[in-house]
Scaffold this active site. Structure first.
Site, PDB file in Angstrom:
ATOM      1  N   SER A 267      42.726 -10.040  60.575  1.00 12.14           N
ATOM      2  CA  SER A 267      43.906  -9.661  61.354  1.00 12.14           C
ATOM      3  C   SER A 267      44.161 -10.779  62.350  1.00 12.14           C
ATOM      4  O   SER A 267      43.244 -11.562  62.651  1.00 12.14           O
ATOM      5  CB  SER A 267      43.689  -8.320  62.061  1.00 12.14           C
TER       6      SER A 267
ATOM      7  N   GLY B 114      43.183  -2.716  80.883  1.00 12.94           N
ATOM      8  CA  GLY B 114      43.887  -3.814  81.538  1.00 12.94           C
ATOM      9  C   GLY B 114      43.084  -4.313  82.731  1.00 12.94           C
ATOM     10  O   GLY B 114      42.140  -3.653  83.179  1.00 12.94           O
ATOM     11  N   ASP B 115      43.474  -5.486  83.215  1.00  8.49           N
ATOM     12  CA  ASP B 115      42.758  -6.067  84.366  1.00  8.49           C
ATOM     13  C   ASP B 115      43.284  -5.470  85.661  1.00  8.49           C
ATOM     14  O   ASP B 115      44.425  -5.008  85.722  1.00  8.49           O
ATOM     15  CB  ASP B 115      42.941  -7.594  84.359  1.00  8.49           C
TER      16      ASP B 115
ATOM     17  N   HIS C 170      31.303  -6.364  79.528  1.00 10.88           N
ATOM     18  CA  HIS C 170      32.494  -6.586  80.355  1.00 10.88           C
ATOM     19  C   HIS C 170      32.020  -7.011  81.750  1.00 10.88           C
ATOM     20  O   HIS C 170      31.040  -6.455  82.261  1.00 10.88           O
ATOM     21  CB  HIS C 170      33.300  -5.279  80.435  1.00 10.88           C
TER      22      HIS C 170
ATOM     23  N   GLN D 227      35.668  -8.929  72.312  1.00 10.47           N
ATOM     24  CA  GLN D 227      35.977 -10.141  73.067  1.00 10.47           C
ATOM     25  C   GLN D 227      35.415 -11.316  72.266  1.00 10.47           C
ATOM     26  O   GLN D 227      34.452 -11.135  71.499  1.00 10.47           O
ATOM     27  CB  GLN D 227      35.285 -10.047  74.439  1.00 10.47           C
TER      28      GLN D 227
ATOM     29  N   HIS E 247      38.989 -10.705  63.363  1.00  8.88           N
ATOM     30  CA  HIS E 247      40.250 -10.684  64.116  1.00  8.88           C
ATOM     31  C   HIS E 247      40.377 -12.058  64.784  1.00  8.88           C
ATOM     32  O   HIS E 247      39.495 -12.451  65.553  1.00  8.88           O
ATOM     33  CB  HIS E 247      40.190  -9.569  65.169  1.00  8.88           C
TER      34      HIS E 247
HETATM   35  P1  FAD Z   1      37.414  -0.652  79.215  1.00  7.92           P
HETATM   36  O1  FAD Z   1      36.785  -0.226  77.977  1.00  7.92           O
HETATM   37  O2  FAD Z   1      38.405   0.243  79.800  1.00  7.92           O
HETATM   38  O3  FAD Z   1      36.273  -0.948  80.270  1.00  7.92           O
HETATM   39  C1  FAD Z   1      36.512  -1.599  81.522  1.00  7.92           C
HETATM   40  C2  FAD Z   1      35.266  -1.473  82.389  1.00  7.92           C
HETATM   41  O4  FAD Z   1      35.154  -0.155  82.883  1.00  7.92           O
HETATM   42  C3  FAD Z   1      33.959  -1.754  81.713  1.00  7.92           C
HETATM   43  O5  FAD Z   1      33.096  -2.297  82.649  1.00  7.92           O
HETATM   44  C4  FAD Z   1      33.470  -0.391  81.295  1.00  7.92           C
HETATM   45  O6  FAD Z   1      32.076  -0.375  81.111  1.00  7.92           O
HETATM   46  C5  FAD Z   1      33.940   0.434  82.466  1.00  7.92           C
HETATM   47  N1  FAD Z   1      34.255   1.823  82.064  1.00  7.92           N
HETATM   48  C6  FAD Z   1      35.158   2.205  81.144  1.00  7.92           C
HETATM   49  N2  FAD Z   1      35.197   3.555  81.039  1.00  7.92           N
HETATM   50  C7  FAD Z   1      34.287   3.991  81.931  1.00  7.92           C
HETATM   51  C8  FAD Z   1      33.853   5.283  82.312  1.00  7.92           C
HETATM   52  N3  FAD Z   1      34.316   6.391  81.736  1.00  7.92           N
HETATM   53  N4  FAD Z   1      32.915   5.390  83.290  1.00  7.92           N
HETATM   54  C9  FAD Z   1      32.388   4.279  83.865  1.00  7.92           C
HETATM   55  N5  FAD Z   1      32.774   3.021  83.534  1.00  7.92           N
HETATM   56  C10 FAD Z   1      33.693   2.897  82.586  1.00  7.92           C
HETATM   57  N6  FAD Z   1      44.406  -7.305  78.631  1.00  7.92           N
HETATM   58  C11 FAD Z   1      45.740  -7.195  78.812  1.00  7.92           C
HETATM   59  O7  FAD Z   1      46.215  -7.127  79.959  1.00  7.92           O
HETATM   60  N7  FAD Z   1      46.603  -7.167  77.730  1.00  7.92           N
HETATM   61  C12 FAD Z   1      46.169  -7.214  76.455  1.00  7.92           C
HETATM   62  O8  FAD Z   1      46.972  -7.190  75.517  1.00  7.92           O
HETATM   63  C13 FAD Z   1      44.755  -7.313  76.217  1.00  7.92           C
HETATM   64  N8  FAD Z   1      44.254  -7.342  74.957  1.00  7.92           N
HETATM   65  C14 FAD Z   1      42.889  -7.382  74.774  1.00  7.92           C
HETATM   66  C15 FAD Z   1      42.398  -7.338  73.456  1.00  7.92           C
HETATM   67  C16 FAD Z   1      41.020  -7.370  73.222  1.00  7.92           C
HETATM   68  C17 FAD Z   1      40.521  -7.302  71.797  1.00  7.92           C
HETATM   69  C18 FAD Z   1      40.109  -7.477  74.322  1.00  7.92           C
HETATM   70  C19 FAD Z   1      38.641  -7.571  74.078  1.00  7.92           C
HETATM   71  C20 FAD Z   1      40.606  -7.512  75.635  1.00  7.92           C
HETATM   72  C21 FAD Z   1      41.989  -7.446  75.877  1.00  7.92           C
HETATM   73  N9  FAD Z   1      42.511  -7.448  77.171  1.00  7.92           N
HETATM   74  C22 FAD Z   1      43.883  -7.356  77.363  1.00  7.92           C
HETATM   75  C23 FAD Z   1      41.628  -7.580  78.362  1.00  7.92           C
HETATM   76  C24 FAD Z   1      41.291  -6.208  79.008  1.00  7.92           C
HETATM   77  O9  FAD Z   1      42.442  -5.561  79.476  1.00  7.92           O
HETATM   78  C25 FAD Z   1      40.345  -6.464  80.175  1.00  7.92           C
HETATM   79  O10 FAD Z   1      39.101  -6.923  79.725  1.00  7.92           O
HETATM   80  C26 FAD Z   1      40.157  -5.286  81.140  1.00  7.92           C
HETATM   81  O11 FAD Z   1      39.461  -5.748  82.306  1.00  7.92           O
HETATM   82  C27 FAD Z   1      39.360  -4.114  80.617  1.00  7.92           C
HETATM   83  O12 FAD Z   1      40.085  -3.304  79.767  1.00  7.92           O
HETATM   84  P2  FAD Z   1      39.345  -2.689  78.451  1.00  7.92           P
HETATM   85  O13 FAD Z   1      40.212  -1.664  77.858  1.00  7.92           O
HETATM   86  O14 FAD Z   1      38.937  -3.815  77.626  1.00  7.92           O
HETATM   87  O15 FAD Z   1      37.979  -2.120  79.031  1.00  7.92           O
END
Ligand code: FAD
Length: 305
Positions: A19, A112-113, A156, A183, A273
């Protein structure tokens, strides 16, 4: 991963699925470059192509327009990235419904960040989703979408431990995610050790390795520093002294990316990917080495039959 001899994969007869990830273009020039990359890569028959969502939802319209154009003008299956940042649940719901109505059936769901930038604490929007697992649940309530989520082989940056991160991944899968995309990483051992831990935790969805072909070492190293991916010394050594030698850099980049994916194939991986950075040449070459060949579009196949 230690230095490996460059050789064709022992598993080259096994079908490989790929992909491709693109970002929405900002200018007309970038739009032209994106579409020429999509046209070049489409005949390789990717399982899906995904389009990212800018930090803080900054590309909401552009992501939607790019995804909608993929639906209208190609035979590709698009996946729209979507984050929880700076939006209420209702606003996210509107975006998801608009995708459903446009014929999109796959969303890459992310937290998201932090709005304040990397390194600051993440604060959920008061009316929004607090974490990705809630977003996944919300998307699945709106439509029967395929939902992919992220995974972090090297943890992360905000996670207290790799185990805590894997718990978060488990929550996303339990909420309905059907695939994780990792990642990027440069040392395959990180991915394979992570995969073992994920499987031991009872997570059985595909964990697809995200591959970043190194078009420019300095840029890749700065991405890596921001995302917590490590950069092995051997990788830096391979690009050493090539800052002003584009031709050699391109050849080295292809060799390095090929070496990484073929090693993964040898170790049993059959799905990849690619972070294309909207450029096709390197990804196309690596896919060729993986055994993928251009196929005519379905319409052309029907016309020839
Ligand atoms: P999450 O899975 O939400 O986790 C974030 C952090 O919170 C981790 O430390 C996790 O351990 C912790 N956490 C999550 N849930 C819980 C919980 N229930 N209790 C306690 N801790 C928890 N960013 C963008 O802005 N746009 C994009 O299009 C984009 N695409 C991406 C595509 C891929 C394949 C990847 C790997 C990353 C992408 N990102 C994107 C980056 C991403 O948004 C950032 O890394 C962001 O900081 C975390 O979002 P997440 O959904 O990856 O992480």
């Amino acid at each position: 991963m230690s230095a490996l001899p460059f050789r064709p994969s022992r598993h080259s007869s096994r079908p490989v699925k790929v992909s491709f990830e693109f970002f929405p273009p900002k200018t007309d020039e970038m739009e032209t470059a994106l579409w020429s990359s999509i046209e070049r890569l489409a005949p390789l028959g990717p399982s899906f192509v995904s389009v990212t969502y800018g930090a803080g939802g900054s590309t909401r319209e552009r992501t939607h327009n790019t995804v909608a154009r993929i639906v209208e003008e190609t035979h590709l299956k698009p996946a729209a990235h979507l984050t929880c940042v700076a939006a209420t649940r209702a606003e996210v719901g509107e975006v998801v419904s608009a995708y459903w109505n446009a014929g999109v059936r796959h969303i890459v769901a992310l937290r998201g960040d932090p709005a304040g930038g990397l390194g600051t604490a993440y604060e959920a929007h008061p009316g929004g989703y607090a974490q990705t697992s809630d977003l996944v649940e919300g998307i699945r309530r709106i439509g029967d979408f395929e939902v992919s989520v992220s995974a972090y082989p090297e943890k992360h940056p905000e996670a207290p431990s790799l185990d805590a991160d894997i718990d978060a991944l488990k929550a996303k899968v339990d909420a309905g995610a059907t695939r994780a995309i990792t990642q990027f990483f440069f040392d395959n051992d990180h991915y394979l050790r992570f995969l073992d831990k994920v499987r031991a935790r009872g997570i059985d969805v595909p964990i697809v390795p995200g591959i970043l072909p190194v078009q420019n070492f300095k840029t890749a190293a700065s991405f890596a520093a921001r995302t917590g991916a490590s950069v092995p010394d051997w990788l830096a050594a391979r690009f050493e002294g090539l800052d002003h030698d584009l031709e050699t850099r391109k050849l080295i980049a292809a060799a390095v990316a090929a070496e990484q994916v073929l090693d993964l194939v040898d170790r049993g991986v059959s799905e990849f990917h690619f972070y294309t950075m909207n450029r096709a040449d390197l990804v196309y070459a690596v896919c060729h080495l993986l055994g993928l060949r251009a196929r005519p579009a379905p319409d052309a196949q029907r016309a020839a039959a």
